[in-house]
Design a protein around this motif. Structure first.
Motif, mmCIF file in Angstrom:
data_model
loop_
_atom_site.group_PDB
_atom_site.id
_atom_site.type_symbol
_atom_site.label_atom_id
_atom_site.label_comp_id
_atom_site.label_asym_id
_atom_site.label_seq_id
_atom_site.Cartn_x
_atom_site.Cartn_y
_atom_site.Cartn_z
ATOM 1 N N UNK A 1 0.810 -1.208 0.000
ATOM 2 C CA UNK A 1 0.000 0.000 0.000
ATOM 3 C C UNK A 1 0.843 1.258 0.000
ATOM 4 N N UNK A 2 2.064 1.154 -0.535
ATOM 5 C CA UNK A 2 2.994 2.285 -0.577
ATOM 6 C C UNK A 2 3.155 2.934 0.799
ATOM 7 N N UNK A 3 3.143 2.091 1.832
ATOM 8 C CA UNK A 3 3.421 2.490 3.224
ATOM 9 C C UNK A 3 2.385 3.482 3.779
ATOM 10 N N UNK A 4 1.244 3.654 3.112
ATOM 11 C CA UNK A 4 0.287 4.689 3.512
ATOM 12 C C UNK A 4 -0.767 4.165 4.473
ATOM 13 N N UNK A 5 -1.264 5.085 5.285
ATOM 14 C CA UNK A 5 -2.187 4.786 6.374
ATOM 15 C C UNK A 5 -3.429 4.025 5.923
ATOM 16 N N UNK A 6 -3.954 4.336 4.753
ATOM 17 C CA UNK A 6 -5.245 3.774 4.354
ATOM 18 C C UNK A 6 -5.192 2.296 3.993
ATOM 19 N N UNK B 1 3.742 6.695 -7.245
ATOM 20 C CA UNK B 1 2.604 6.932 -6.355
ATOM 21 C C UNK B 1 2.732 8.274 -5.626
ATOM 22 N N UNK B 2 2.918 9.319 -6.431
ATOM 23 C CA UNK B 2 3.001 10.675 -5.888
ATOM 24 C C UNK B 2 4.102 10.790 -4.833
ATOM 25 N N UNK C 1 3.772 -6.671 -16.554
ATOM 26 C CA UNK C 1 2.539 -5.903 -16.776
ATOM 27 C C UNK C 1 2.098 -5.130 -15.536
ATOM 28 N N UNK C 2 2.890 -5.169 -14.475
ATOM 29 C CA UNK C 2 2.526 -4.476 -13.229
ATOM 30 C C UNK C 2 2.409 -2.980 -13.497
ATOM 31 N N UNK C 3 1.256 -2.419 -13.161
ATOM 32 C CA UNK C 3 0.992 -1.010 -13.434
ATOM 33 C C UNK C 3 1.286 -0.118 -12.231
ATOM 34 N N UNK C 4 1.544 -0.699 -11.081
ATOM 35 C CA UNK C 4 1.741 0.083 -9.860
ATOM 36 C C UNK C 4 3.206 0.186 -9.455
ATOM 37 N N UNK C 5 3.916 -0.923 -9.553
ATOM 38 C CA UNK C 5 5.351 -0.955 -9.227
ATOM 39 C C UNK C 5 6.075 -1.501 -10.456
ATOM 40 N N UNK C 6 6.909 -0.712 -11.093
ATOM 41 C CA UNK C 6 7.574 -1.180 -12.313
ATOM 42 C C UNK C 6 8.419 -2.425 -12.088
ATOM 43 N N UNK C 7 8.367 -3.309 -13.075
ATOM 44 C CA UNK C 7 9.149 -4.544 -13.061
ATOM 45 C C UNK C 7 10.629 -4.259 -12.841
ATOM 46 N N UNK C 8 11.089 -3.133 -13.337
ATOM 47 C CA UNK C 8 12.520 -2.795 -13.258
ATOM 48 C C UNK C 8 13.028 -2.725 -11.824
ATOM 49 N N UNK C 9 12.168 -2.415 -10.854
ATOM 50 C CA UNK C 9 12.636 -2.313 -9.472
ATOM 51 C C UNK C 9 13.089 -3.669 -8.944
ATOM 52 N N UNK C 10 12.387 -4.737 -9.321
ATOM 53 C CA UNK C 10 12.832 -6.080 -8.953
ATOM 54 C C UNK C 10 14.021 -6.508 -9.797
ATOM 55 N N UNK C 11 13.966 -6.218 -11.074
ATOM 56 C CA UNK C 11 15.046 -6.604 -11.988
ATOM 57 C C UNK C 11 16.369 -5.972 -11.559
ATOM 58 N N UNK C 12 16.331 -4.686 -11.233
ATOM 59 C CA UNK C 12 17.555 -3.986 -10.847
ATOM 60 C C UNK C 12 18.083 -4.479 -9.502
ATOM 61 N N UNK C 13 17.167 -4.756 -8.562
ATOM 62 C CA UNK C 13 17.613 -5.248 -7.256
ATOM 63 C C UNK C 13 18.311 -6.592 -7.406
#
Length: 302
Positions: A51-56, A203-204, A247-259
């Motif tokens: 949830x992008x670390x957010x309260x809701x 996510x802003x 196809x992830x629209x919220x967290x780009x695949x590249x973040x896992x690929x690069x890690x």
């Protein structure tokens, strides 16, 4: 098979400092690997929601996963934690008590609380013995989705945190000195690079929102980011399986690929698993992407 109702255990005084323990039912299915101990338990998975670390966004996101794991012979520790403030679509701001370092301290304390549960008198004797046995054998893994993937990988590298950091625990930085170590992590579409997430403004600018408890001073903010970013902790010496869809629209695949590329270059046993579906497919027990995640948890538990 229906799983027993979870046992809620607080790990601090704040209303969001708790975890629900989902126990395998007698006769729980052993899962794809077919292995389990003589009590029907394979081990424990710490489920950390996103949830992008957010309260809701709350630990309710982890309930289907926790129930499914328990039905397959894996005890699930569905962890809630203090989360950062969130801006609503109407411009209103929902306050949050988390962020840096509170969110990280909560994840660390919540995982470490597992060490106490068997002795609290909240479990039947047999279940308490099985939990104690799993912990003594080191059969505990992390399973985190999205922002929870970031927190799970961060938690697996707590032993790498330096002493004297902002928000430090008595024995080191925020969350250092684990009582319960994770033997591996399955990251489900995880935000595995805070720096890249912030650079992309995901996510802003959720990453900067998370770290907003740090001083506005750029040097201190950069130091806090480094302590909170799994990329900065490499190598951690712990297996990380990054499961992600292109196809992830919220967290780009590249973040896992690069890690994974950086982790492997540092000598860590990290693996990238390319799957299908949207951002939540990996937490949908009916989707093949999630079933891959469960199988990886089973493999890590051994």
């Amino acid at each position: 098979m229906a799983t027993p109702d979870p046992v809620r255990v607080p790990y601090g005084p704040h209303p969001d400092q708790w975890a629900d323990l989902y126990l395998p039912a007698p006769g729980a299915r052993p899962g794809l690997g077919g292995r389990r101990d003589d009590g029907g338990w394979r081990g424990v998975a710490v489920v950390i929601h996103g949830g992008y670390w957010r309260e809701k966004y709350t630990a309710e996101l982890g309930v289907p996963v926790a129930r499914d794991l328990a039905a397959h012979g894996i005890a699930a520790w569905n962890l809630e934690y203090r989360r950062a403030a969130a801006d609503g679509p109407d411009g209103t701001r929902t306050p949050g008590d988390g962020g840096w370092p509170a969110t990280f301290l909560d994840v660390a304390a919540g995982i470490d609380r597992l060490a106490d549960v068997a002795g609290l008198g909240v479990l039947a004797d047999d279940d308490a013995a099985r939990l104690a046995g799993a912990l003594s054998a080191g059969r505990v893994v992390g399973l985190g989705h999205s922002a929870g993937g970031h927190l799970a990988v961060w938690a697996a590298g707590r032993h790498r945190l330096p002493a004297g950091a902002p928000g430090a625990a008595p024995d080191g930085a925020a969350g250092a000195g684990p009582r319960v170590a994770l033997r591996g992590v399955v990251s489900q579409a995880g935000v595995l690079s805070l720096a890249e997430a912030e650079g992309r403004g995901l996510s802003n600018h959720a990453a900067r929102n998370l770290m907003g408890g740090a001083s506005a001073d750029s040097a201190e903010l950069a130091r806090a980011f480094a302590l909170a970013d799994p990329m900065s902790a490499l190598p951690i010496g712990v297996p990380v399986h990054a499961v992600h869809s292109r196809d992830d629209e919220a967290v780009p695949f590249a973040l896992s690929e690069d890690y994974v590329a950086a982790a492997r270059a540092a000598g860590d046993p990290a693996v990238l698993h390319v799957t299908t579906g949207d951002h939540r497919a990996v937490i949908d027990p009916g989707h093949e992407a999630y079933r891959l995640c469960r199988w990886l948890v089973e493999e890590l538990l051994g």
